[in-house]
Design an enzyme around this catalytic site. Structure first.
Site, PDB file in Angstrom:
ATOM      1  CG  PHE A 123      33.363  18.617  71.127  1.00 32.39           C
ATOM      2  CD1 PHE A 123      34.387  17.762  70.762  1.00 32.39           C
ATOM      3  CD2 PHE A 123      32.413  18.954  70.173  1.00 32.39           C
ATOM      4  CE1 PHE A 123      34.460  17.250  69.476  1.00 32.39           C
ATOM      5  CE2 PHE A 123      32.477  18.449  68.885  1.00 32.39           C
ATOM      6  CZ  PHE A 123      33.509  17.593  68.539  1.00 32.39           C
ATOM      7  CG  ASP A 195      28.802  16.345  75.221  1.00 33.15           C
ATOM      8  OD1 ASP A 195      28.746  15.118  74.991  1.00 33.15           O
ATOM      9  OD2 ASP A 195      29.050  17.189  74.338  1.00 33.15           O
ATOM     10  CE1 TYR A 220      30.287  10.700  66.360  1.00 29.58           C
ATOM     11  CE2 TYR A 220      27.944  11.148  66.162  1.00 29.58           C
ATOM     12  CZ  TYR A 220      29.232  11.588  66.386  1.00 29.58           C
ATOM     13  OH  TYR A 220      29.452  12.906  66.639  1.00 29.58           O
ATOM     14  CE  LYS A 221      32.362  11.417  69.281  1.00 31.78           C
ATOM     15  NZ  LYS A 221      32.248  12.702  69.951  1.00 31.78           N
ATOM     16  NE  ARG A 369      40.818  12.147  69.749  1.00 31.75           N
ATOM     17  CZ  ARG A 369      39.513  12.340  69.652  1.00 31.75           C
ATOM     18  NH1 ARG A 369      38.858  12.947  70.630  1.00 31.75           N
ATOM     19  NH2 ARG A 369      38.842  11.928  68.608  1.00 31.75           N
TER      20      ARG A 369
HETATM   21  C1  LIG Z   1      31.787  13.904  69.201  1.00 28.91           C
HETATM   22  C2  LIG Z   1      31.308  14.973  70.090  1.00 28.91           C
HETATM   23  C3  LIG Z   1      30.209  15.762  69.744  1.00 28.91           C
HETATM   24  C4  LIG Z   1      29.554  15.616  68.405  1.00 28.91           C
HETATM   25  O1  LIG Z   1      28.417  16.386  68.248  1.00 28.91           O
HETATM   26  P1  LIG Z   1      27.429  16.125  67.008  1.00 28.91           P
HETATM   27  O2  LIG Z   1      26.538  17.279  67.009  1.00 28.91           O
HETATM   28  O3  LIG Z   1      26.715  14.832  67.281  1.00 28.91           O
HETATM   29  O4  LIG Z   1      28.271  16.042  65.777  1.00 28.91           O
HETATM   30  C5  LIG Z   1      29.740  16.674  70.680  1.00 28.91           C
HETATM   31  N1  LIG Z   1      30.339  16.816  71.888  1.00 28.91           N
HETATM   32  C6  LIG Z   1      31.434  16.097  72.226  1.00 28.91           C
HETATM   33  C7  LIG Z   1      32.063  16.274  73.565  1.00 28.91           C
HETATM   34  C8  LIG Z   1      31.962  15.169  71.337  1.00 28.91           C
HETATM   35  O5  LIG Z   1      33.047  14.478  71.650  1.00 28.91           O
END
Ligand SMILES: *Cc1c(COP(=O)(O)O)cnc(C)c1O
Length: 410
Positions: A123, A195, A220-221, A369
């Site tokens: 990500f 992560d 939030y997911k 997705r």
């Molecule tokens: C959604 C997501 C994030 C989001 O990071 P924020 O800093 O909380 O916005 C980070 N890493 C991954 C792999 C994600 O899917």
């Protein structure tokens, strides 16, 4: 098939959980991997917190309603969902900020090593945080090396301070073997940072057993804590004495309310906190976690695997299977709770589906997705979503110009 799915729903041990969530009528929500549905409990808690606690009890609420402890009490509630023993998880900030804390800590714990090893396909925010640290510290102290997922474990070497790995790839849904990667990192004297953005609440994560060093994740997911809800961060107990995260904030101080001019970190997971917690949002996370009371995460995983398998099978049986190319692993063990398809018109297909009450999402350059949330999605919804998608594709509805114009948030 229809009867088979009805039967699966009937015998689904998680089916009663659906009633805990607000889902707009006639909506099939397959985007719980981006923003989970709103739990009624969260809505009610926000009302209570604003009216009673903020409204009436004001400043006394820090003690009276234990606002000050929320980051740790919520951390302890998330811990069992990710295989973490007590006093290792706190809820705070965003994943990005928490990554900064743990990547810096890892580099400091491995003097003489400057490399953070990650994957090209990680990500972006994960990769950006390393790049930011490199800009701050200089290349002699921090560098980012990116390799392909298949090469991650074998690329760890004597320069690697830490491996930075996301368990489930946000694009492809591919799940990596964190236990094996962590073990390999340790054999090479490196640390492992994981992560869990697409894992927490949906996969049987075993942070302690896998000996992971640090981890981050969001609420939030799949944890349904609400838009922009605070994230969580894990630091293995064995590192808490020696580690040093550089965002020295008063909430991470041993005794923040002594207001001393010098910083001294708390000697437990609280040292990962920085500033004042966002109480309204955090209260919503706390209430949202009620949905996981008495939930066996293995049941969640089992249903998730069944859901992705059924969805994939239905697509493969449809006459559009040639156009939609599944980029997620075939074997359900090797994927998280999502399926991604490469398709020339992925963006417009996604928009046309949204218009017909099927919420999926689009990821550049051309992926659609679908996320599956075992706590509130049913098997019959899965089949209905495929049916609606087939009708859109059959009539080329998605190729109409109103579906092809890009919006700001895709
Ligand atoms: C959604 C997501 C994030 C989001 O990071 P924020 O800093 O909380 O916005 C980070 N890493 C991954 C792999 C994600 O899917």
């Amino acid at each position: 098939m229809t009867e088979e799915l009805a039967l699966l729903d009937k015998h689904d041990p998680l089916a009663p959980k659906q009633a805990l969530f607000h889902c707009p009528e006639n909506l099939i929500y397959l985007d719980g991997n981006s923003l989970g549905l709103m739990p009624y409990a969260a809505k009610q808690r926000i009302q209570e917190v604003t009216q009673e606690q903020w409204g009436n009890d004001l400043i006394t609420s820090w003690n009276k309603h234990q606002w000050i402890d929320l980051p740790t009490t919520i951390g302890e509630r998330i811990a069992p969902l990710i295989g973490a023993g007590q006093q290792q998880v706190v809820c705070c900030d965003s994943i990005s900020i928490n990554l900064f804390k743990v990547i810096s800590s890892a580099i400091k714990l491995r003097p003489g090593r400057q490399e953070i090893l990650s994957t090209h396909d990680n990500f972006p925010t994960d990769l950006y945080m390393v790049q930011g640290l490199q800009a701050l510290l200089g290349e002699q102290h921090c560098t980012l090396r990116m390799v392909d997922e298949e090469q991650l474990a074998s690329s760890i070497d004597e320069h690697t301070a830490a491996v930075l790995v996301t368990e489930v790839n946000f694009r492809t849904g591919r799940r990596l073997d964190i236990a094996a990667i962590t073990a390999q990192a340790h054999r090479q004297g490196a640390l492992c940072i994981v992560d869990l953005a697409h894992s927490a609440g949906v996969l049987p994560v075993q942070l302690d057993n896998w000996q992971v060093d640090f981890a981050v994740g969001c609420t939030y997911k799949y944890l349904n804590g609400g838009p922009g809800a605070p994230a969580f961060v894990y630091a293995a107990k064995r590192h808490q004495e020696e580690m040093c995260q550089p965002l020295f904030g008063w909430m991470g101080h041993k005794q923040g309310f002594a207001f001393a001019p010098g910083y001294e970190p708390a000697n437990n997971a609280r040292q990962l906190l920085t500033g004042t917690p966002s109480i309204i949002s955090m209260s919503a996370v706390d209430a949202a976690l009620d949905a996981y009371d008495n939930v066996n995460i293995d049941d969640v995983r089992e249903k998730s695997k069944q859901m992705t398998s059924i969805f994939l099978k239905l697509i493969q049986q449809s006459r559009f299977c040639q156009e939609l190319h599944c980029i997620s692993p075939e074997d359900p063990e090797l994927r998280g709770s999502q399926l991604s398809f490469e398709y020339e018109h992925a963006y417009s297909l996604c928009q046309a589906l949204i218009d017909r009450g099927v919420i999926a999402d689009f990821r550049a350059p051309n992926y659609i997705r679908f996320g599956f949330a075992p706590l509130y999605n049913s098997f019959q919804q899965i089949a209905n979503a495929v049916r609606i998608m087939e009708s859109v594709l059959a009539e080329s509805i998605h190729l109409q110009s109103r579906y092809t114009v890009r919006k700001a948030v895709t």
